[in-house]
Design a protein around this motif. Sequence first.
Motif, short mmCIF file in Angstrom:
data_model
loop_
_atom_site.label_atom_id
_atom_site.label_comp_id
_atom_site.label_asym_id
_atom_site.label_seq_id
_atom_site.Cartn_x
_atom_site.Cartn_y
_atom_site.Cartn_z
N LEU A 245 0.85 -1.19 0.00
CA LEU A 245 0.00 0.00 0.00
C LEU A 245 0.89 1.24 0.00
O LEU A 245 2.01 1.21 0.50
CB LEU A 245 -0.91 0.01 1.23
N PRO A 246 0.39 2.35 -0.54
CA PRO A 246 1.21 3.56 -0.63
C PRO A 246 1.44 4.23 0.73
O PRO A 246 0.59 4.17 1.61
CB PRO A 246 0.40 4.47 -1.55
N GLU A 247 2.59 4.86 0.87
CA GLU A 247 2.86 5.65 2.06
C GLU A 247 1.99 6.91 2.03
O GLU A 247 1.73 7.47 0.96
CB GLU A 247 4.33 6.06 2.12
N ASN A 248 1.58 7.36 3.21
CA ASN A 248 0.68 8.51 3.27
C ASN A 248 1.30 9.72 3.96
O ASN A 248 0.80 10.83 3.80
CB ASN A 248 -0.61 8.11 3.99
N PHE A 249 2.36 9.52 4.72
CA PHE A 249 3.00 10.63 5.43
C PHE A 249 4.51 10.44 5.42
O PHE A 249 5.00 9.33 5.57
CB PHE A 249 2.52 10.70 6.89
N LYS A 250 5.23 11.56 5.24
CA LYS A 250 6.69 11.54 5.29
C LYS A 250 7.17 12.77 6.07
O LYS A 250 7.54 13.79 5.50
CB LYS A 250 7.28 11.54 3.88
N THR A 251 7.11 12.67 7.38
CA THR A 251 7.60 13.70 8.31
C THR A 251 7.26 15.13 7.85
O THR A 251 8.14 15.93 7.58
CB THR A 251 9.12 13.56 8.50
N PRO A 252 5.96 15.46 7.74
CA PRO A 252 5.57 16.77 7.18
C PRO A 252 6.01 17.97 8.01
O PRO A 252 6.19 19.06 7.45
CB PRO A 252 4.04 16.68 7.13
N PHE A 253 6.19 17.81 9.32
CA PHE A 253 6.53 18.96 10.14
C PHE A 253 7.99 19.40 10.00
O PHE A 253 8.41 20.37 10.65
CB PHE A 253 6.20 18.69 11.61
N PHE A 254 8.74 18.73 9.14
CA PHE A 254 10.08 19.18 8.83
C PHE A 254 10.12 19.94 7.50
O PHE A 254 11.19 20.33 7.04
CB PHE A 254 11.06 18.01 8.79
N ALA A 255 8.96 20.17 6.89
CA ALA A 255 8.90 20.94 5.66
C ALA A 255 9.15 22.42 5.96
O ALA A 255 8.76 22.93 7.01
CB ALA A 255 7.53 20.77 5.00
N THR A 256 9.80 23.10 5.03
CA THR A 256 10.12 24.53 5.22
C THR A 256 9.16 25.43 4.45
O THR A 256 9.29 26.65 4.50
CB THR A 256 11.56 24.82 4.78
N ASN A 257 8.22 24.85 3.71
CA ASN A 257 7.20 25.63 3.03
C ASN A 257 5.98 24.75 2.82
O ASN A 257 6.04 23.53 3.03
CB ASN A 257 7.71 26.20 1.69
N PHE A 258 4.89 25.35 2.39
CA PHE A 258 3.65 24.57 2.26
C PHE A 258 3.64 23.69 1.02
O PHE A 258 2.90 22.70 0.97
CB PHE A 258 2.44 25.49 2.30
N SER A 259 4.43 24.03 0.03
CA SER A 259 4.56 23.13 -1.11
C SER A 259 5.17 21.80 -0.64
O SER A 259 4.67 20.72 -0.97
CB SER A 259 5.45 23.76 -2.18
N GLY A 260 6.25 21.91 0.14
CA GLY A 260 6.86 20.71 0.69
C GLY A 260 5.97 20.01 1.70
O GLY A 260 5.94 18.77 1.76
#
Length: 494
Positions: A245-260
């Motif tokens: 099954l596909p991954e759904n999350f990849k540590t989003p709170f380490f993104a530096t912008n909303f695109s990331g």
Amino acid sequence: MSLQSFGFFGFLLVVAAVYLHLPQRWQSPFLLGASWVFYALAMPSMLPVTIAIAVFTYLCGRALAGPHKTAVLRVGVVGLLFILAFFKYNGAFAGLAGWQTVAMPLGISFYSFAAIAYLIDAARGDCEVETNFIHCALFLNFFATVTQGPICRGGAFLPQLKEEHRFDAARTVRGLRLMALGLFKLVAVSDVLGVLVDEVFPHYQTYGGPMLILGAVAYTLQLYFNFSGYSEVARAVGLFLGLDLPENFKTPFFATNFSGFWSRWHISFSSWLQDYLFMPLAWADLSGVSRGRLQRLPAEVCVFTVFFVSGFWHGNTLPFVVWGLLQACYRLGEELLHRRFGKPKKKAPLRVVRAKRAVVFVLWTVSMVFFRVGSAPAGTLTVNDAFGYLAGWFRGWNPARFAGELYSAVYTAFYANTIMVAAYYAFMAAVLVLAFWLDTRRAFTYKNKPAEIALAGEKHRWVIYYLLVICLLAGYIMQSGGFGNAGFGMYAGF
């Protein structure tokens, strides 16, 4: 029977034991039957709806091989959207001419979007038309994904059903790692955080600013760990049964912008919006409609539409619409800043990177106030309450008051003891440190490889496994002292 309940563990054990020993030709029928049993136990009255959607999708898919492919695709997509809209939004007409609200089938948003993606991909030739109804229905109704995703793609999922699946020790070990991590996030972090969140939000008018900020941050983390934990448990179930099954999350709170951020948060949904809404809008040829004055829609209009739809998909109430509009403003604001000041350097100073992450987290937390208000039981909170909650951040900044509110917010039922209140906050601090340490290791040491691979690479991984299990067991006990409070996940009702 949620994915973190003891009943589900028994159900999964029986299903896996039978499924992995069946002849290949009986594996898919058995798994589909098990999936329908799972759904019937959750919401028996709506099982016919899920089956009907599977039948409709299958028939539309088969008809795509005929001479009227475009017309069939339109009927299929519009039909699925109509069914989804009816069940999600018919409550808005409650009371008109005696209309009675019809309940929304569990997970309909997820399997409807999977069905739409399948029909579009099949029409484009990106995946084969499924001629086996059992495989098509199982793709849409697989018990690990039917209530809360992730949203699978037919081209990746359907071919796996044509393969024979047997017990695989390596996959099972990967699944066990992922199951431990997902249940830890669900039970030890999200469910226990919910004790605080469910007290603060309904009674926000009685709390001061520091407590309201803490409540908003707690909800932001609760939703993240709930949904990412659920997604990891679903992936673990797939691994046990030989399905990826596909991954759904990849540590989003380490993104530096909303695109990331949106490339790491609810990936199966955000990529769905990218592929089936943003790209068709961005590449639509408008020369015939606008008589040559406009060839393409401006990118800003496409971005705004995508996030507006995202908000409306979650709910038809004003708080969700505001949440979607905030996401559009965040994303468009970034683009305007890039145009004015240029794109940021790839290797910015660490203090700048950290500041950007902090800004993304704060803005996301502000939007989560509207999301939580929109998720409240009908009629209890409105968009005015969301604005009132945010306005409350600036009142009551008194250390003594904050200390008293910390105590009173948790001092209920199972925690009606000073020692238990202290234990609650100590436990939450400990599990959050562990959870974010694991996310940090995954993001930077393992470059966002799958969570179970990152866990396996740790030198002292057995210590981590024991910690996860110990915290998990403690989390079951700390859910207001009961074992029956777990639902189907915070996203199951969307």
